[in-house]
Scaffold this motif. Sequence first.
Motif, PDB file in Angstrom:
ATOM      1  N   ASP A 190      -0.413  13.392 -37.877  1.00  0.00           N
ATOM      2  CA  ASP A 190      -0.495  14.269 -39.048  1.00  0.00           C
ATOM      3  C   ASP A 190      -1.680  15.224 -38.922  1.00  0.00           C
ATOM      4  O   ASP A 190      -2.727  14.866 -38.366  1.00  0.00           O
ATOM      5  CB  ASP A 190      -0.678  13.439 -40.322  1.00  0.00           C
ATOM      6  N   ASN A 191      -1.523  16.415 -39.478  1.00  0.00           N
ATOM      7  CA  ASN A 191      -2.673  17.315 -39.552  1.00  0.00           C
ATOM      8  C   ASN A 191      -3.614  16.851 -40.667  1.00  0.00           C
ATOM      9  O   ASN A 191      -3.241  16.055 -41.525  1.00  0.00           O
ATOM     10  CB  ASN A 191      -2.247  18.769 -39.735  1.00  0.00           C
ATOM     11  N   GLY A 192      -4.818  17.393 -40.666  1.00  0.00           N
ATOM     12  CA  GLY A 192      -5.827  16.934 -41.608  1.00  0.00           C
ATOM     13  C   GLY A 192      -5.931  17.749 -42.872  1.00  0.00           C
ATOM     14  O   GLY A 192      -7.001  17.786 -43.493  1.00  0.00           O
ATOM     15  N   GLY A 193      -4.816  18.428 -43.286  1.00  0.00           N
ATOM     16  CA  GLY A 193      -4.851  19.188 -44.528  1.00  0.00           C
ATOM     17  C   GLY A 193      -5.872  20.302 -44.461  1.00  0.00           C
ATOM     18  O   GLY A 193      -5.745  21.222 -43.658  1.00  0.00           O
ATOM     19  N   MET A 195       2.694  15.132 -30.407  1.00  0.00           N
ATOM     20  CA  MET A 195       2.977  16.326 -31.193  1.00  0.00           C
ATOM     21  C   MET A 195       2.051  16.411 -32.412  1.00  0.00           C
ATOM     22  O   MET A 195       1.783  15.420 -33.084  1.00  0.00           O
ATOM     23  CB  MET A 195       4.441  16.343 -31.646  1.00  0.00           C
ATOM     24  N   HIS A 196       1.582  17.608 -32.678  1.00  0.00           N
ATOM     25  CA  HIS A 196       0.681  17.856 -33.797  1.00  0.00           C
ATOM     26  C   HIS A 196       1.495  18.154 -35.068  1.00  0.00           C
ATOM     27  O   HIS A 196       2.703  18.311 -35.016  1.00  0.00           O
ATOM     28  CB  HIS A 196      -0.244  19.013 -33.448  1.00  0.00           C
ATOM     29  N   ARG A 251       8.923   5.095 -36.746  1.00  0.00           N
ATOM     30  CA  ARG A 251       8.121   4.222 -37.603  1.00  0.00           C
ATOM     31  C   ARG A 251       6.701   4.779 -37.706  1.00  0.00           C
ATOM     32  O   ARG A 251       6.304   5.622 -36.892  1.00  0.00           O
ATOM     33  CB  ARG A 251       8.087   2.804 -37.039  1.00  0.00           C
ATOM     34  N   ILE A 252       5.981   4.321 -38.687  1.00  0.00           N
ATOM     35  CA  ILE A 252       4.586   4.728 -38.844  1.00  0.00           C
ATOM     36  C   ILE A 252       3.703   3.664 -38.222  1.00  0.00           C
ATOM     37  O   ILE A 252       3.742   2.487 -38.620  1.00  0.00           O
ATOM     38  CB  ILE A 252       4.238   4.932 -40.328  1.00  0.00           C
ATOM     39  N   TRP A 259       2.682   8.634 -36.386  1.00  0.00           N
ATOM     40  CA  TRP A 259       4.083   8.226 -36.285  1.00  0.00           C
ATOM     41  C   TRP A 259       4.443   7.967 -34.821  1.00  0.00           C
ATOM     42  O   TRP A 259       3.791   8.472 -33.912  1.00  0.00           O
ATOM     43  CB  TRP A 259       5.007   9.329 -36.778  1.00  0.00           C
ATOM     44  N   ILE A 260       5.551   7.238 -34.612  1.00  0.00           N
ATOM     45  CA  ILE A 260       6.073   7.087 -33.261  1.00  0.00           C
ATOM     46  C   ILE A 260       7.601   7.040 -33.293  1.00  0.00           C
ATOM     47  O   ILE A 260       8.198   6.453 -34.204  1.00  0.00           O
ATOM     48  CB  ILE A 260       5.515   5.835 -32.556  1.00  0.00           C
ATOM     49  N   TYR A 261       8.202   7.703 -32.329  1.00  0.00           N
ATOM     50  CA  TYR A 261       9.654   7.636 -32.099  1.00  0.00           C
ATOM     51  C   TYR A 261       9.863   6.887 -30.802  1.00  0.00           C
ATOM     52  O   TYR A 261       9.277   7.228 -29.758  1.00  0.00           O
ATOM     53  CB  TYR A 261      10.247   9.039 -31.996  1.00  0.00           C
TER      54      TYR A 261
END
Length: 383
Positions: free
Chosen positions: A214-217, A175-176, A138-139, A156-158
């Motif tokens: 998430d990475n920052g683009g 995790m990145h 889920r986010i 996110w999380i698992y």
Amino acid sequence: MSRKTFFLVIIALLTLTVTAQQKIRIEINSLPSNSPDNSSLFIAGNFNGWNPQSKNYQFQKNEKGYFLELSLNAGSYEYKITRGGWDKVECTKEGKDVGNRTLRVDADATIEVSVEGWKDLFASSSQPGKSTANKNVRIIDTAFFIPQLNRTRRVWIYLPLSYNSSTKKYPVLYMHDGQNVFDDATSFSGEWGVDEALDTLGLKYKESIVVGIDNGGDKRLNEYCPYDFSLNNNAAINKGEGGKYVDFLVKTLKPFIDKKYRTLKDSKNTFTAGSSMGGLISMYAVLKYPKVFGGAGVFSPAFWVGPKIFDDIKAKGKKVKAKIYFYAGDAEGETMVPMTIRAFNEMHRVSKSKMAEVIRAGGKHNEPRWRIEFPLFYEWLMK
């Protein structure tokens, strides 16, 4: 000329030969017919930290088309063409992902390339990609605030299969590049399949919670590098923000996760992992916070972007007692394997950490390869 002078001249000539850079001109001889007019095109590869929109690696345009001139040391490189982001990366004419292009540099050369399609143009002209994340993913937040950098990020999380039917507490793996961890629909070149892997591995080994950030683009290189850096000996200096990013993980995100979910909070049950720049920042996180992170998956680390990591290994490695898994493929470029081995050896000299060094023949710098390697890392971590 004295014998000593003669040998000094020879050494100088050899040094110049080794370090001399080759002039590489890349010309794009064809583009998809639906390419936006006056598109800005970039090259992203293992010579610039896979930055998809670096101004220093932007194609110029003349009456014949797009071209880019590079100065590269002799060696093997991988790259792709983008329109300024991984969502706008090149693809096949059918819209499918393409592998990294390869470039062997041993002399000045002109390379011609053709781009068949752009990923975002297929996505925008068809149905949105179907999510492949499973029901346990889920986010947490689409705009989780990072006070250390004054930015927001999707997180996110698992949760393990047994989470909702038990009262157990679980280890946590941070995790990145979270876009690529769980879901094909958000990844730029395929997901790692971490959720599917842990659904299976959790039946045999200890289950874990996984948090994907998430990475920052366009901020990815800065956030994942703890040191000010330049790319390919370019004079431009980029600000390293990795220290603040890791502070965010430890001082903001981890306390939030530990409060909201049933976690094992100690270092023996707190891990981090990532690839390329994510591998670099995972190594740094263990060095900066040895009492917080007790393990790291250092996949295909971009140590060439932040070579000062070796200074930190020497200065801080003694305090680290963790499980560290180093992975590199021998098809990732000339420096990947030597620098990964160097990090392993230098950590081995100063640290009592339990470590693994995995060098994979034919291993490339991409998500499909890391998807294969992740379960092996997790098994090793949890044995």
